[in-house]
Motif scaffolding. Structure first.
Motif, PDB file in Angstrom:
ATOM      1  N   ASP A 114      38.740   7.966  42.626  1.00  0.00           N
ATOM      2  CA  ASP A 114      39.139   6.559  42.519  1.00  0.00           C
ATOM      3  C   ASP A 114      38.897   6.014  41.114  1.00  0.00           C
ATOM      4  O   ASP A 114      39.668   5.182  40.618  1.00  0.00           O
ATOM      5  CB  ASP A 114      38.360   5.707  43.528  1.00  0.00           C
ATOM      6  CG  ASP A 114      38.745   6.027  44.969  1.00  0.00           C
ATOM      7  OD1 ASP A 114      39.910   6.392  45.202  1.00  0.00           O
ATOM      8  OD2 ASP A 114      37.873   5.915  45.853  1.00  0.00           O
ATOM      9  N   LEU A 115      37.836   6.496  40.481  1.00  0.00           N
ATOM     10  CA  LEU A 115      37.470   5.998  39.153  1.00  0.00           C
ATOM     11  C   LEU A 115      38.589   6.223  38.142  1.00  0.00           C
ATOM     12  O   LEU A 115      38.938   5.319  37.369  1.00  0.00           O
ATOM     13  CB  LEU A 115      36.191   6.695  38.676  1.00  0.00           C
ATOM     14  CG  LEU A 115      35.536   6.130  37.417  1.00  0.00           C
ATOM     15  CD1 LEU A 115      34.869   4.789  37.723  1.00  0.00           C
ATOM     16  CD2 LEU A 115      34.497   7.114  36.872  1.00  0.00           C
ATOM     17  N   PHE A 116      39.172   7.420  38.165  1.00  0.00           N
ATOM     18  CA  PHE A 116      40.205   7.748  37.179  1.00  0.00           C
ATOM     19  C   PHE A 116      41.560   7.120  37.509  1.00  0.00           C
ATOM     20  O   PHE A 116      42.475   7.153  36.690  1.00  0.00           O
ATOM     21  CB  PHE A 116      40.335   9.266  37.036  1.00  0.00           C
ATOM     22  CG  PHE A 116      39.127   9.920  36.410  1.00  0.00           C
ATOM     23  CD1 PHE A 116      38.283   9.206  35.575  1.00  0.00           C
ATOM     24  CD2 PHE A 116      38.832  11.256  36.658  1.00  0.00           C
ATOM     25  CE1 PHE A 116      37.164   9.799  34.993  1.00  0.00           C
ATOM     26  CE2 PHE A 116      37.722  11.867  36.081  1.00  0.00           C
ATOM     27  CZ  PHE A 116      36.883  11.133  35.248  1.00  0.00           C
ATOM     28  N   GLU A 117      41.669   6.556  38.699  1.00  0.00           N
ATOM     29  CA  GLU A 117      42.866   5.774  39.022  1.00  0.00           C
ATOM     30  C   GLU A 117      42.703   4.338  38.526  1.00  0.00           C
ATOM     31  O   GLU A 117      43.672   3.692  38.127  1.00  0.00           O
ATOM     32  CB  GLU A 117      43.115   5.782  40.534  1.00  0.00           C
ATOM     33  CG  GLU A 117      43.589   7.131  41.068  1.00  0.00           C
ATOM     34  CD  GLU A 117      43.892   7.090  42.555  1.00  0.00           C
ATOM     35  OE1 GLU A 117      43.746   5.997  43.162  1.00  0.00           O
ATOM     36  OE2 GLU A 117      44.274   8.132  43.113  1.00  0.00           O
ATOM     37  N   LYS A 118      41.463   3.870  38.536  1.00  0.00           N
ATOM     38  CA  LYS A 118      41.180   2.505  38.079  1.00  0.00           C
ATOM     39  C   LYS A 118      41.119   2.434  36.556  1.00  0.00           C
ATOM     40  O   LYS A 118      41.629   1.487  35.946  1.00  0.00           O
ATOM     41  CB  LYS A 118      39.852   2.028  38.676  1.00  0.00           C
ATOM     42  CG  LYS A 118      39.468   0.611  38.272  1.00  0.00           C
ATOM     43  CD  LYS A 118      38.194   0.165  38.987  1.00  0.00           C
ATOM     44  CE  LYS A 118      37.809  -1.259  38.601  1.00  0.00           C
ATOM     45  NZ  LYS A 118      36.580  -1.715  39.308  1.00  0.00           N
ATOM     46  N   TYR A 119      40.475   3.423  35.950  1.00  0.00           N
ATOM     47  CA  TYR A 119      40.349   3.478  34.489  1.00  0.00           C
ATOM     48  C   TYR A 119      41.165   4.678  34.009  1.00  0.00           C
ATOM     49  O   TYR A 119      40.775   5.825  34.222  1.00  0.00           O
ATOM     50  CB  TYR A 119      38.891   3.650  34.079  1.00  0.00           C
ATOM     51  CG  TYR A 119      37.955   2.605  34.661  1.00  0.00           C
ATOM     52  CD1 TYR A 119      37.806   1.355  34.062  1.00  0.00           C
ATOM     53  CD2 TYR A 119      37.214   2.872  35.817  1.00  0.00           C
ATOM     54  CE1 TYR A 119      36.946   0.398  34.591  1.00  0.00           C
ATOM     55  CE2 TYR A 119      36.353   1.927  36.356  1.00  0.00           C
ATOM     56  CZ  TYR A 119      36.224   0.690  35.740  1.00  0.00           C
ATOM     57  OH  TYR A 119      35.372  -0.249  36.276  1.00  0.00           O
ATOM     58  N   THR A 120      42.282   4.419  33.377  1.00  0.00           N
ATOM     59  CA  THR A 120      43.229   5.494  33.072  1.00  0.00           C
ATOM     60  C   THR A 120      43.219   5.950  31.617  1.00  0.00           C
ATOM     61  O   THR A 120      43.972   6.853  31.253  1.00  0.00           O
ATOM     62  CB  THR A 120      44.657   5.062  33.444  1.00  0.00           C
ATOM     63  OG1 THR A 120      45.016   3.906  32.665  1.00  0.00           O
ATOM     64  CG2 THR A 120      44.756   4.732  34.926  1.00  0.00           C
ATOM     65  N   HIS A 136      36.743  17.848  38.499  1.00  0.00           N
ATOM     66  CA  HIS A 136      38.173  17.558  38.457  1.00  0.00           C
ATOM     67  C   HIS A 136      38.481  16.610  37.297  1.00  0.00           C
ATOM     68  O   HIS A 136      37.831  15.574  37.153  1.00  0.00           O
ATOM     69  CB  HIS A 136      38.625  16.916  39.773  1.00  0.00           C
ATOM     70  CG  HIS A 136      38.452  17.806  40.959  1.00  0.00           C
ATOM     71  ND1 HIS A 136      38.531  17.348  42.268  1.00  0.00           N
ATOM     72  CD2 HIS A 136      38.197  19.142  41.047  1.00  0.00           C
ATOM     73  CE1 HIS A 136      38.340  18.359  43.096  1.00  0.00           C
ATOM     74  NE2 HIS A 136      38.124  19.451  42.384  1.00  0.00           N
ATOM     75  N   TYR A 137      39.479  16.956  36.505  1.00  0.00           N
ATOM     76  CA  TYR A 137      39.850  16.112  35.368  1.00  0.00           C
ATOM     77  C   TYR A 137      41.267  16.450  34.922  1.00  0.00           C
ATOM     78  O   TYR A 137      41.774  17.547  35.186  1.00  0.00           O
ATOM     79  CB  TYR A 137      38.879  16.320  34.200  1.00  0.00           C
ATOM     80  CG  TYR A 137      38.898  17.723  33.629  1.00  0.00           C
ATOM     81  CD1 TYR A 137      39.714  18.048  32.546  1.00  0.00           C
ATOM     82  CD2 TYR A 137      38.113  18.736  34.177  1.00  0.00           C
ATOM     83  CE1 TYR A 137      39.745  19.339  32.027  1.00  0.00           C
ATOM     84  CE2 TYR A 137      38.136  20.021  33.673  1.00  0.00           C
ATOM     85  CZ  TYR A 137      38.951  20.319  32.593  1.00  0.00           C
ATOM     86  OH  TYR A 137      38.991  21.599  32.090  1.00  0.00           O
ATOM     87  N   LYS A 138      41.897  15.496  34.239  1.00  0.00           N
ATOM     88  CA  LYS A 138      43.247  15.706  33.724  1.00  0.00           C
ATOM     89  C   LYS A 138      43.313  15.542  32.208  1.00  0.00           C
ATOM     90  O   LYS A 138      44.365  15.764  31.606  1.00  0.00           O
ATOM     91  CB  LYS A 138      44.225  14.732  34.393  1.00  0.00           C
ATOM     92  CG  LYS A 138      44.410  14.973  35.889  1.00  0.00           C
ATOM     93  CD  LYS A 138      45.382  13.964  36.490  1.00  0.00           C
ATOM     94  CE  LYS A 138      45.550  14.191  37.984  1.00  0.00           C
ATOM     95  NZ  LYS A 138      46.454  13.166  38.601  1.00  0.00           N
ATOM     96  N   SER A 139      42.220  15.129  31.608  1.00  0.00           N
ATOM     97  CA  SER A 139      42.189  14.948  30.157  1.00  0.00           C
ATOM     98  C   SER A 139      40.787  15.250  29.658  1.00  0.00           C
ATOM     99  O   SER A 139      39.832  15.313  30.443  1.00  0.00           O
ATOM    100  CB  SER A 139      42.569  13.510  29.779  1.00  0.00           C
ATOM    101  OG  SER A 139      41.546  12.609  30.195  1.00  0.00           O
ATOM    102  N   VAL A 140      40.653  15.412  28.364  1.00  0.00           N
ATOM    103  CA  VAL A 140      39.339  15.715  27.802  1.00  0.00           C
ATOM    104  C   VAL A 140      38.386  14.537  27.991  1.00  0.00           C
ATOM    105  O   VAL A 140      37.182  14.731  28.221  1.00  0.00           O
ATOM    106  CB  VAL A 140      39.454  16.112  26.308  1.00  0.00           C
ATOM    107  CG1 VAL A 140      40.032  14.980  25.468  1.00  0.00           C
ATOM    108  CG2 VAL A 140      38.099  16.546  25.768  1.00  0.00           C
ATOM    109  N   HIS A 141      38.904  13.317  27.934  1.00  0.00           N
ATOM    110  CA  HIS A 141      38.026  12.160  28.138  1.00  0.00           C
ATOM    111  C   HIS A 141      37.547  12.101  29.584  1.00  0.00           C
ATOM    112  O   HIS A 141      36.386  11.772  29.848  1.00  0.00           O
ATOM    113  CB  HIS A 141      38.742  10.858  27.763  1.00  0.00           C
ATOM    114  CG  HIS A 141      37.839   9.658  27.829  1.00  0.00           C
ATOM    115  ND1 HIS A 141      37.782   8.834  28.936  1.00  0.00           N
ATOM    116  CD2 HIS A 141      36.923   9.169  26.949  1.00  0.00           C
ATOM    117  CE1 HIS A 141      36.893   7.883  28.725  1.00  0.00           C
ATOM    118  NE2 HIS A 141      36.353   8.056  27.526  1.00  0.00           N
TER     119      HIS A 141
END
Length: 214
Positions: A59-65, A31-36
Motif C-alpha cells: 500500500d505504501l508504494f501505491e500512496k507514495y509513488t 518487493h520493489y519496482k525501483s531503486v528508491h
C-alpha cells in the motif's frame, strides 16, 4: 589445527557449490519496482521481517509513488503508514530525510556508491550493500544476522562485527557469489541451520562444518 588458507578457500568454494545446488533460486525477498523503493524497503526491514515489510510496502508504494512524495511528506503521517514495521518514528524520519537529500542533491536518483549511500540518514553498510548489489549490480555482500551466525559456525570468522565479517568473507568467497551468498545463507538458516534447533543431520554442509552436532 589451524586451517590453511588454501584449504579454507577450497572449503568455501565447496560450500557455495552445495548451497547453489540446494537454493538455485535464492534472491532478495523484498518487493520493489525501483531503486528508491528498494532503499525504502531495506530501511524498513531493520528489526522487521521481509514478509511484514512487503505487506506494508504494497500500500505504501501505491500512496507514495516517487522520491518526491517521500521527501515532502509529513513525517507523522508516514510514521502511521509504516507503524507495523516497528521503530516507525525513527524509520519515517530516515526515509523522509534520505528522500529529501536524494531529491535535492541527486536530482531524485539514488546514489550508486557506498561512500554516498552511507551518508544518507538511516543508511548503513548493510542497506547500502543491498542497494548496490541488488539494483546496481555492484559486487557487494550484505551481512545480516544469518550471515554472522552461520559464517561463525562454519569457522570462517570469530567476530560479530558486520564490517569485519564482510571484508573477511570477500577474501574467502569468489566475487561472483557475493550478492547471492547472503540470500542462500538466509534460506539455509531459515530451513535447516535454525538458530535454536539446527538440523545438522540433514544439513548439506555437515561434512564441511566444524560446528556440526552429531
Amino acid at each position: 589445527m589451524r586451517e590453511s588458507k588454501a584449504h579454507k578457500l577450497k572449503r568455501a568454494n565447496d560450500i557455495v557449490t552445495l548451497l547453489n545446488n540446494e537454493y538455485p533460486n535464492s534472491k532478495c525477498s523484498l518487493h520493489y519496482k525501483s531503486v528508491h523503493e528498494l532503499l525504502v524497503a531495506t530501511i524498513l526491514s531493520a528489526q522487521c521481517t521481509d514478509h511484514r515489510v512487503n505487506m506494508v510496502t504494497k500500500d505504501l508504494f501505491e500512496k507514495y509513488t516517487s522520491p518526491n512524495d517521500f521527501a515532502y511528506v509529513n513525517v507523522s503521517e508516514l510514521a502511521k503508514d509504516i507503524h507495523s514495521c516497528g521503530y516507525h518514528n525513527q524509520k519515517a524520519r530516515s526515509i523522509q530525510g534520505t528522500s529529501l537529500i536524494i531529491v535535492e542533491n541527486y536530482n531524485g536518483i539514488v546514489p550508486s556508491t557506498m561512500e554516498e549511500l552511507i551518508m544518507l540518514p538511516g543508511v548503513g553498510r548493510k542497506t547500502a550493500n543491498c542497494v548496490l548489489g541488488e539494483y546496481y549490480k555492484v559486487p557487494s555482500m550484505v551481512i545480516d544476522t544469518h550471515m554472522v551466525r552461520i559464517m561463525g559456525l562454519l569457522g570462517f570468522t570469530k567476530t560479530k562485527d558486520p564490517k569485519k565479517i564482510e571484508l573477511e568473507m570477500m577474501s574467502i568467497f569468489h566475487e561472483k557469489y557475493w550478492v547471492k551468498l547472503t540470500h542462500m545463507v538466509i534460506d539455509h538458516g531459515r530451513a535447516v541451520c535454525i538458530a535454536r534447533r539446527p538440523q545438522c543431520d540433514s544439513c548439506i554442509l555437515n561434512e564441511l562444518c566444524p560446528s556440526v552436532i552429531n
